[in-house]
Design a protein around this motif. Structure first.
Motif, PDB file in Angstrom:
ATOM      1  N   VAL A 125       0.851  -1.198   0.000  1.00 36.68           N
ATOM      2  CA  VAL A 125       0.000   0.000   0.000  1.00 36.68           C
ATOM      3  C   VAL A 125       0.882   1.241   0.000  1.00 36.68           C
ATOM      4  O   VAL A 125       1.797   1.374   0.821  1.00 36.68           O
ATOM      5  N   GLY A 126       0.596   2.144  -0.957  1.00 34.19           N
ATOM      6  CA  GLY A 126       1.310   3.412  -1.023  1.00 34.19           C
ATOM      7  C   GLY A 126       2.260   3.481  -2.197  1.00 34.19           C
ATOM      8  O   GLY A 126       2.482   2.507  -2.920  1.00 34.19           O
ATOM      9  N   LYS A 181      -0.901   5.482  -4.070  1.00 35.20           N
ATOM     10  CA  LYS A 181      -1.522   6.640  -3.426  1.00 35.20           C
ATOM     11  C   LYS A 181      -2.787   7.107  -4.141  1.00 35.20           C
ATOM     12  O   LYS A 181      -3.743   7.543  -3.499  1.00 35.20           O
ATOM     13  N   PHE A 224      -6.178   5.850  -2.771  1.00 39.44           N
ATOM     14  CA  PHE A 224      -6.495   5.969  -1.342  1.00 39.44           C
ATOM     15  C   PHE A 224      -7.947   6.371  -1.075  1.00 39.44           C
ATOM     16  O   PHE A 224      -8.574   5.864  -0.139  1.00 39.44           O
ATOM     17  N   ASN A 225      -8.492   7.279  -1.872  1.00 36.40           N
ATOM     18  CA  ASN A 225      -9.865   7.736  -1.620  1.00 36.40           C
ATOM     19  C   ASN A 225     -10.905   6.638  -1.846  1.00 36.40           C
ATOM     20  O   ASN A 225     -12.037   6.754  -1.377  1.00 36.40           O
ATOM     21  N   VAL A 260       1.767   7.211   2.727  1.00 39.09           N
ATOM     22  CA  VAL A 260       0.545   6.766   3.400  1.00 39.09           C
ATOM     23  C   VAL A 260       0.164   7.762   4.486  1.00 39.09           C
ATOM     24  O   VAL A 260       0.923   7.987   5.437  1.00 39.09           O
ATOM     25  N   ASN A 261      -1.012   8.354   4.340  1.00 40.01           N
ATOM     26  CA  ASN A 261      -1.464   9.350   5.316  1.00 40.01           C
ATOM     27  C   ASN A 261      -2.089   8.688   6.550  1.00 40.01           C
ATOM     28  O   ASN A 261      -2.270   7.470   6.601  1.00 40.01           O
ATOM     29  N   VAL A 310      -5.336   6.476   6.116  1.00 40.69           N
ATOM     30  CA  VAL A 310      -5.078   5.165   5.520  1.00 40.69           C
ATOM     31  C   VAL A 310      -4.348   4.263   6.515  1.00 40.69           C
ATOM     32  O   VAL A 310      -4.638   3.059   6.603  1.00 40.69           O
TER      33      VAL A 310
END
Length: 275
Positions: A188-189, A214, A217-218, A244-245, A248
């Motif tokens: 992920v990312g 990325k 992500f939404n 990765v925020n 997430v």
């Protein structure tokens, strides 16, 4: 048996197929308009349709022969014109612009993908090409048999390159035959061409199944990530921590708790190098 699926509508696919047939001894058989080339433990199916739209191809071809994995030999298209060899799993998150269905994923074959990555990277050293993983994208998404795409990019000049098609064909055959016990991860990312995941794939004990960059992500949900983890038969989740925020990360921690697994950063994964 491993099945390599090629498309008669794809120049690179045909180039790879021709080189495969120079490397193996195979008997040709045509059934319902599909050309099969059958060898010991390996078969090639040459179909008329574009590979990205070949949903349920495993179910359709299983009427004619038995196999437990599919390798799609394909072209890779890109406006930047890079000379690259790519590998990735198929499926879609929030959109399905190029085959497959929305929020649907093909079952990956991460061990063969990693074996291919190692083999082809060695062979590309004296060429202008480089290997990269790609994030999960395009169809077919409706594939229950373990599968992945193996691609030559990014323009017609590269698709017709016989020397590079030989390298890809040889690497695909080697990947099938290699017996390695890698640890499978969900990624992920990062960006579409997954530079950190590619480095991890080539240098460490980890092999990636699905990878979500990325730009997805939404659209990621907990249930979707759980499904991706399970069909990848993953043992952990590896994140590109620079992209990765927090939302997430929280979502992934929920997934990890429910699946009794762990989330590690890419810098931690890079420490587990192959000896």
């Amino acid at each position: 048996m491993k099945l390599i699926v090629c498309s008669k509508r794809d120049v690179a696919s045909q180039n790879i197929k021709d080189n495969l047939l120079n490397l193996i001894q195979a008997d040709k058989e045509t059934i319902n308009g599909i050309d099969f080339y059958i060898s010991d433990g390996i078969a090639i199916a040459d179909i008329d349709e574009r590979l990205i739209y070949a949903d349920y191809i495993d179910e359709r071809l299983s009427k004619y022969l038995s196999f437990d994995e599919i390798l799609f030999a394909s072209r890779h298209s890109s406006k930047d014109g890079r000379k690259i060899i790519t590998s990735h799993v198929t499926g879609n998150v929030g959109r399905a612009d190029y085959g497959g269905r929305v929020y649907s994923l093909a079952k990956p074959s991460p061990i063969t993908m990693k074996n291919f990555a190692i083999s082809v990277t060695r062979k590309l050293k004296d060429t202008e090409y480089e290997f990269t993983l790609e994030a999960t994208h395009h169809g077919p998404s409706e594939i229950k048999t373990p599968s992945a795409f193996y691609e030559i990019g990014s323009t017609e000049n590269e698709w017709k390159d016989e020397e590079i098609a030989f390298i890809v064909a040889e690497s695909m055959l080697e990947a099938i035959q290699m017996k390695e016990n890698w640890i499978v991860a969900l990624g992920v990312g990062g960006t579409h061409y997954a530079p950190r995941q590619t480095e991890i794939e080539l240098k460490t004990i980890y092999a990636f199944g699905h990878i979500f960059p990325k730009y997805t992500f939404n659209d990621l949900t907990k249930e979707f990530l759980k499904k991706a983890y399970e069909i990848s038969e993953a043992e952990l989740i590896i994140i590109d921590e620079k992209s990765v925020n927090s939302s997430v990360k929280n979502l992934l921690n929920e997934v990890a708790n429910e699946l009794n697994t762990r989330v590690i950063k890419s810098k931690e994964a890079k420490e587990e190098v192959v000896v």
